[in-house]
Design a protein around this motif. Structure first.
Motif, short mmCIF file in Angstrom:
data_model
loop_
_atom_site.label_atom_id
_atom_site.label_comp_id
_atom_site.label_asym_id
_atom_site.label_seq_id
_atom_site.Cartn_x
_atom_site.Cartn_y
_atom_site.Cartn_z
N ARG A 17 50.01 1.50 98.14
CA ARG A 17 49.83 0.99 96.79
C ARG A 17 51.07 1.27 95.94
NH1 ARG A 17 47.83 2.15 91.76
NH2 ARG A 17 46.33 0.66 90.91
N SER A 53 46.20 -8.60 96.63
CA SER A 53 45.09 -9.15 95.84
C SER A 53 43.94 -8.14 95.77
CB SER A 53 44.58 -10.45 96.47
OG SER A 53 45.61 -11.41 96.47
N TYR A 54 43.71 -7.45 96.91
CA TYR A 54 42.64 -6.45 96.95
C TYR A 54 42.86 -5.37 95.89
CZ TYR A 54 39.99 -2.43 98.67
OH TYR A 54 39.16 -1.35 98.77
N TYR A 55 44.11 -4.90 95.82
CA TYR A 55 44.41 -3.83 94.87
C TYR A 55 44.47 -4.31 93.43
CZ TYR A 55 45.66 -0.09 98.16
OH TYR A 55 45.64 0.89 99.09
N PHE A 56 45.11 -5.47 93.20
CA PHE A 56 45.49 -5.82 91.83
C PHE A 56 44.88 -7.12 91.31
CE2 PHE A 56 48.90 -3.39 93.88
CZ PHE A 56 48.84 -2.25 93.10
N GLY A 57 44.15 -7.83 92.17
CA GLY A 57 43.44 -9.02 91.71
C GLY A 57 44.30 -10.24 91.53
N SER A 58 45.27 -10.16 90.63
CA SER A 58 46.05 -11.33 90.29
C SER A 58 47.47 -10.91 89.96
CB SER A 58 45.45 -12.00 89.07
OG SER A 58 45.53 -11.10 87.97
N LYS A 59 48.31 -11.89 89.72
CA LYS A 59 49.69 -11.60 89.35
C LYS A 59 49.76 -10.81 88.03
CE LYS A 59 53.77 -14.30 88.09
NZ LYS A 59 54.45 -15.60 88.33
N GLY A 61 47.47 -8.89 86.87
CA GLY A 61 46.97 -7.56 87.17
C GLY A 61 48.03 -6.70 87.85
#
Lengths: 206, 206
Positions: A17, A53-59, A61
């Motif tokens: 991460r 994407s799993y960690y942060f969802g979106s750009k 994010g």
């Protein structure tokens, strides 16, 4: 039922991460917000794009997290607003300068501001941060019926400093030392915090 | 020697120029700055693209002219700054609201602000307008060694209002009536115009 409490076998590790965030921050800083892609960050960090994407969802994010990893805007503001109205303008100015004058946090923040028209989620994030972290906290400390308006004017002046010093780069404002910034902007900020109707003040003082 | 004084045979007419500007303003307003092209404006206006370049030089030139055709930001500011320091905050706020609250001029101006990161010429144009039309004119009216800093703080507050009311759309600021804007922001603007060192004021008053 997935055994989500099973040890190991998680998608990535804290190190992974951190590595994604370091890569993201570097790319946002050098390429700007729009040219940076989640896919590019994943490739450079050597992880699958699904993990990002799993960690942060979106750009947006990913962006918010990569800024927060090197600085904590909400925390900085929260600390500045604590502790009475007296030195509030100076403390908030100090926090703003600490965040934005430092290239590690200021660079990505400027890149983020530049993408407001491309990504409504980014505009929403800035609006949220200003409304919840600064405006609402300042308003709680003010007395009088127009406390929210005055807190909004306080926030507006802070937003103005960010825009003229770091985005538009007005020469006079960009060239100011930290001391100049505090000396020049504190009076306007302080005047904004006072109740606009002298009668209200007089009533409380008499 | 070209006979440039010969009557007729000029590339286009005042009507053509006006038609290009009307088309440009409509497209900038509906499509935004980036998506609007000089070529597209020329096509819709039914003129050769070279004629648009002849009149306006570049996209940012076309943009500035199309905004100026419906409003005159520089003229509005110049009038507001005339006439003494007493009502200066109120007059400048009135001018800013007149320009930006009107969709015909405010819409294109917001679109223009959104393109600052895409087109350095646009950022330069905003910076120039603020520095020459507002900052310098206000600074000329102030006394004391830090007149330029105080004028810069005044401009910064105006820039902040534009950003929070029209770009970020902070809810409290966007919802203010014209009267609220003047009542809320005038005190901070007024405080900014005063010399920051009480000693200087005392000397002049005694």
């Amino acid at each position: 039922m997935n055994s989500s409490v099973t040890r190991g076998r998680r998608p990535g590790t804290p190190d992974t991460r951190r590595q994604i965030l370091d890569t993201a921050r570097r790319r946002f800083l050098s390429n700007g917000y729009r040219a940076t892609t989640v896919r590019g960050v994943a490739a450079e960090a050597g992880v699958d794009v699904a993990l990002v994407s799993y960690y942060f969802g979106s750009k947006s994010g990913l962006f918010a997290a990569s800024v927060t990893a090197s600085a904590n805007p909400a925390g900085t503001i929260a600390r500045a607003v604590e502790g009475g109205l007296d030195g509030l303008p100076e403390r908030v100015l100090g926090g703003v300068l600490a965040l934005w004058d430092d290239p590690a946090s200021g660079g990505p923040l400027v890149a983020m501001l530049g993408s407001i028209h491309d990504d409504p989620a980014v505009a929403e994030r800035f609006r949220e941060m200003l409304e919840h972290e600064l405006l609402a906290r300042v308003a709680m400390r003010l007395r009088g019926p127009d406390a929210t308006l005055r807190a909004a004017a306080f926030c507006t002046q802070i937003a103005g400093i960010v825009v003229t010093r770091y985005v538009l780069r007005l020469r006079v404002v960009a060239a100011m030392s930290s001391d100049d910034v505090v000396r020049t902007f504190a009076p306007g900020l302080r005047a904004t915090l006072l109740p606009s109707r002298p009668a209200a003040t007089a009533t409380r003082r008499s």
